[in-house]
Design an enzyme around this catalytic site. Structure first.
Site, PDB file in Angstrom:
ATOM      1  N   ARG A 175      -0.720  -8.204  13.596  1.00 27.59           N
ATOM      2  CA  ARG A 175      -1.224  -7.296  12.544  1.00 27.59           C
ATOM      3  C   ARG A 175      -2.019  -8.077  11.491  1.00 27.59           C
ATOM      4  O   ARG A 175      -3.048  -7.613  10.999  1.00 27.59           O
ATOM      5  CB  ARG A 175      -0.055  -6.554  11.897  1.00 27.59           C
TER       6      ARG A 175
ATOM      7  N   ARG B  54      11.029  -0.276  11.201  1.00 26.88           N
ATOM      8  CA  ARG B  54       9.906  -0.029  12.110  1.00 26.88           C
ATOM      9  C   ARG B  54       9.918  -0.970  13.311  1.00 26.88           C
ATOM     10  O   ARG B  54      10.251  -2.142  13.183  1.00 26.88           O
ATOM     11  CB  ARG B  54       8.582  -0.177  11.343  1.00 26.88           C
TER      12      ARG B  54
ATOM     13  N   ARG C  72     -10.011   0.704   8.618  1.00 32.96           N
ATOM     14  CA  ARG C  72      -9.526  -0.624   8.972  1.00 32.96           C
ATOM     15  C   ARG C  72     -10.555  -1.412   9.764  1.00 32.96           C
ATOM     16  O   ARG C  72     -10.318  -2.571  10.089  1.00 32.96           O
ATOM     17  CB  ARG C  72      -8.301  -0.462   9.859  1.00 32.96           C
TER      18      ARG C  72
ATOM     19  N   ARG D  64      12.009  -4.671   5.057  1.00 31.65           N
ATOM     20  CA  ARG D  64      11.694  -3.269   4.740  1.00 31.65           C
ATOM     21  C   ARG D  64      12.555  -2.300   5.553  1.00 31.65           C
ATOM     22  O   ARG D  64      12.817  -2.497   6.723  1.00 31.65           O
ATOM     23  CB  ARG D  64      10.220  -3.032   5.059  1.00 31.65           C
TER      24      ARG D  64
ATOM     25  N   LYS E  80       0.838  -1.212   0.000  1.00 31.85           N
ATOM     26  CA  LYS E  80       0.000   0.000   0.000  1.00 31.85           C
ATOM     27  C   LYS E  80       0.870   1.258   0.000  1.00 31.85           C
ATOM     28  O   LYS E  80       0.676   2.163  -0.810  1.00 31.85           O
ATOM     29  CB  LYS E  80      -0.935   0.017   1.240  1.00 31.85           C
TER      30      LYS E  80
HETATM   31  P1  AP5 Z   1       4.819  -1.541   1.880  1.00 29.45           P
HETATM   32  O1  AP5 Z   1       4.427  -0.776   0.671  1.00 29.45           O
HETATM   33  O2  AP5 Z   1       5.569  -0.825   2.948  1.00 29.45           O
HETATM   34  O3  AP5 Z   1       3.558  -2.311   2.492  1.00 29.45           O
HETATM   35  P2  AP5 Z   1       2.256  -1.752   3.199  1.00 29.45           P
HETATM   36  O4  AP5 Z   1       1.083  -2.445   2.589  1.00 29.45           O
HETATM   37  O5  AP5 Z   1       2.259  -0.263   3.202  1.00 29.45           O
HETATM   38  O6  AP5 Z   1       2.498  -2.370   4.629  1.00 29.45           O
HETATM   39  P3  AP5 Z   1       2.478  -1.759   6.079  1.00 29.45           P
HETATM   40  O7  AP5 Z   1       3.211  -2.779   6.920  1.00 29.45           O
HETATM   41  O8  AP5 Z   1       2.987  -0.371   6.125  1.00 29.45           O
HETATM   42  O9  AP5 Z   1       0.987  -1.798   6.384  1.00 29.45           O
HETATM   43  P4  AP5 Z   1       0.332  -1.811   7.730  1.00 29.45           P
HETATM   44  O10 AP5 Z   1      -1.060  -1.715   7.293  1.00 29.45           O
HETATM   45  O11 AP5 Z   1       0.663  -2.953   8.619  1.00 29.45           O
HETATM   46  O12 AP5 Z   1       1.008  -0.558   8.493  1.00 29.45           O
HETATM   47  P5  AP5 Z   1       0.473   0.878   8.853  1.00 29.45           P
HETATM   48  O13 AP5 Z   1       1.623   1.779   8.858  1.00 29.45           O
HETATM   49  O14 AP5 Z   1      -0.719   1.228   8.063  1.00 29.45           O
HETATM   50  O15 AP5 Z   1       5.665  -2.807   1.382  1.00 29.45           O
HETATM   51  C1  AP5 Z   1       6.309  -3.673   2.303  1.00 29.45           C
HETATM   52  C2  AP5 Z   1       7.695  -4.054   1.744  1.00 29.45           C
HETATM   53  O16 AP5 Z   1       7.520  -4.864   0.584  1.00 29.45           O
HETATM   54  C3  AP5 Z   1       8.528  -2.828   1.309  1.00 29.45           C
HETATM   55  O17 AP5 Z   1       9.878  -3.039   1.666  1.00 29.45           O
HETATM   56  C4  AP5 Z   1       8.384  -2.794  -0.225  1.00 29.45           C
HETATM   57  O18 AP5 Z   1       9.560  -2.302  -0.866  1.00 29.45           O
HETATM   58  C5  AP5 Z   1       8.124  -4.266  -0.563  1.00 29.45           C
HETATM   59  N1  AP5 Z   1       7.154  -4.388  -1.661  1.00 29.45           N
HETATM   60  C6  AP5 Z   1       6.042  -3.646  -1.868  1.00 29.45           C
HETATM   61  N2  AP5 Z   1       5.389  -4.078  -2.973  1.00 29.45           N
HETATM   62  C7  AP5 Z   1       6.101  -5.136  -3.449  1.00 29.45           C
HETATM   63  C8  AP5 Z   1       5.936  -6.009  -4.588  1.00 29.45           C
HETATM   64  N3  AP5 Z   1       4.883  -5.888  -5.439  1.00 29.45           N
HETATM   65  N4  AP5 Z   1       6.863  -6.976  -4.769  1.00 29.45           N
HETATM   66  C9  AP5 Z   1       7.926  -7.110  -3.906  1.00 29.45           C
HETATM   67  N5  AP5 Z   1       8.135  -6.301  -2.835  1.00 29.45           N
HETATM   68  C10 AP5 Z   1       7.235  -5.338  -2.616  1.00 29.45           C
HETATM   69  O19 AP5 Z   1      -0.042   0.645  10.371  1.00 29.45           O
HETATM   70  C11 AP5 Z   1       0.860   0.389  11.415  1.00 29.45           C
HETATM   71  C12 AP5 Z   1       0.096   0.358  12.726  1.00 29.45           C
HETATM   72  O20 AP5 Z   1      -0.512   1.650  12.970  1.00 29.45           O
HETATM   73  C13 AP5 Z   1      -1.062  -0.641  12.803  1.00 29.45           C
HETATM   74  O21 AP5 Z   1      -0.633  -1.955  13.162  1.00 29.45           O
HETATM   75  C14 AP5 Z   1      -1.929   0.007  13.886  1.00 29.45           C
HETATM   76  O22 AP5 Z   1      -1.390  -0.200  15.182  1.00 29.45           O
HETATM   77  C15 AP5 Z   1      -1.796   1.502  13.576  1.00 29.45           C
HETATM   78  N6  AP5 Z   1      -2.814   1.968  12.618  1.00 29.45           N
HETATM   79  C16 AP5 Z   1      -2.585   2.527  11.394  1.00 29.45           C
HETATM   80  N7  AP5 Z   1      -3.741   2.844  10.795  1.00 29.45           N
HETATM   81  C17 AP5 Z   1      -4.723   2.491  11.660  1.00 29.45           C
HETATM   82  C18 AP5 Z   1      -6.140   2.559  11.591  1.00 29.45           C
HETATM   83  N8  AP5 Z   1      -6.790   3.042  10.498  1.00 29.45           N
HETATM   84  N9  AP5 Z   1      -6.842   2.102  12.659  1.00 29.45           N
HETATM   85  C19 AP5 Z   1      -6.234   1.626  13.771  1.00 29.45           C
HETATM   86  N10 AP5 Z   1      -4.890   1.523  13.883  1.00 29.45           N
HETATM   87  C20 AP5 Z   1      -4.140   1.959  12.837  1.00 29.45           C
END
Ligand code: AP5
Length: 223
Positions: free
Chosen positions: A179, A168, A95, A134, A19
């Site tokens: 997660r 992270r 979410r 990552r 994402k």
């Molecule tokens: P990346 O693009 O970083 O993946 P992502 O989908 O953004 O994953 P996240 O881990 O950031 O998502 P998340 O939802 O767990 O975290 P968030 O910050 O929202 O890609 C991952 C890796 O793979 C990278 O190294 C990239 O280079 C590689 N990659 C990407 N695409 C690829 C491909 N096609 N092929 C190969 N490699 C690839 O949330 C973190 C925390 O915040 C949550 O756990 C929660 O505690 C809190 N939080 C955030 N939002 C909310 C909400 N709305 N409600 C409640 N709590 C929340």
């Protein structure tokens, strides 16, 4: 940069689905604004704000932050003018069903509509490798991966030349499991929530980063 009409999207997918990677590209290619609740919460934790104090421990454990906290952050952010020119990308929000219902109310009140809910479909087994490999530039935040997206020159950020990188706190196996459970139990049901309105567009998130970008660009072109 595209001059097509602004479109507003949600990127939905489990942790590591790509994402953030795709949002970063859309910011550049289409002048969109990325609204990542994860990034906003991490900034709040780093600043030591009251929201950060509430969110920090939950995030580190991989648990969701309460709905009212993230809805409040998004409400404020949607009021800023920069989202109007190129449209916005909701990355990691909503979410839960409660967040999706709150978003509906906010968008109605602001007279804004959603164009696409992009469902990034991935093989869960591949996600741990993606997440644990990552890292990001400590200066500009550009995202990388040890194997799939290394910097062009080892140890130097492609975007800003920075030499400090960070990983992270929640990118460890135990937090990733929590997660993924949160995604299955609380977020995955939103796919049906939006499918009922004809908004869901499935994209193969196991394709290469470039191929996923092309699939998303094709959705924009289709309108
Ligand atoms: P990346 O693009 O970083 O993946 P992502 O989908 O953004 O994953 P996240 O881990 O950031 O998502 P998340 O939802 O767990 O975290 P968030 O910050 O929202 O890609 C991952 C890796 O793979 C990278 O190294 C990239 O280079 C590689 N990659 C990407 N695409 C690829 C491909 N096609 N092929 C190969 N490699 C690839 O949330 C973190 C925390 O915040 C949550 O756990 C929660 O505690 C809190 N939080 C955030 N939002 C909310 C909400 N709305 N409600 C409640 N709590 C929340």
């Amino acid at each position: 940069m595209s001059d097509a009409a602004a479109q507003n999207i949600i990127l939905i997918g489990p942790p590591g689905a790509g994402k953030g990677t795709q949002a970063e590209r859309l910011v550049k290619s289409r002048n969109m604004v990325q609204l990542s609740t994860g990034d906003m919460l991490r900034a709040a934790v780093a600043s030591g704000s009251p929201i950060g104090k509430k969110a920090g421990a939950l995030m580190e454990a991989g648990e969701l932050v309460p709905d009212e906290v993230v809805v409040g952050i998004i409400d404020e952010r949607l009021d800023q003018d920069d989202i109007k020119a190129g449209g916005f990308i909701l990355d990691g929000f909503p979410r839960t069903t409660g967040q999706a219902e709150a978003l509906d109310q906010l968008l109605d009140a602001k007279g804004v509509s959603l164009d696409h809910v992009i469902n990034m479909e991935v093989d869960i087994a591949a996600l741990v490798e993606r997440i644990t490999g990552r890292f990001a530039c400590g200066d500009c935040g550009a995202g990388y991966h040890d194997t799939f997206k290394p910097t062009k020159t080892a140890g130097i950020c492609d975007e800003c030349g920075g030499k400090e990188f960070k990983r992270r706190a929640d990118d460890n196996e135990e937090a990733v499991k929590t997660r993924l459970d949160a995604f299955h139990n609380q977020t995955a049901p939103l796919i049906n929530y939006y499918a009922d309105r004809g908004l869901v567009r499935p994209v193969d998130g196991m394709a290469s980063i470039d191929e996923v970008s092309q699939a998303i660009e094709a959705l924009f072109a289709a309108g």
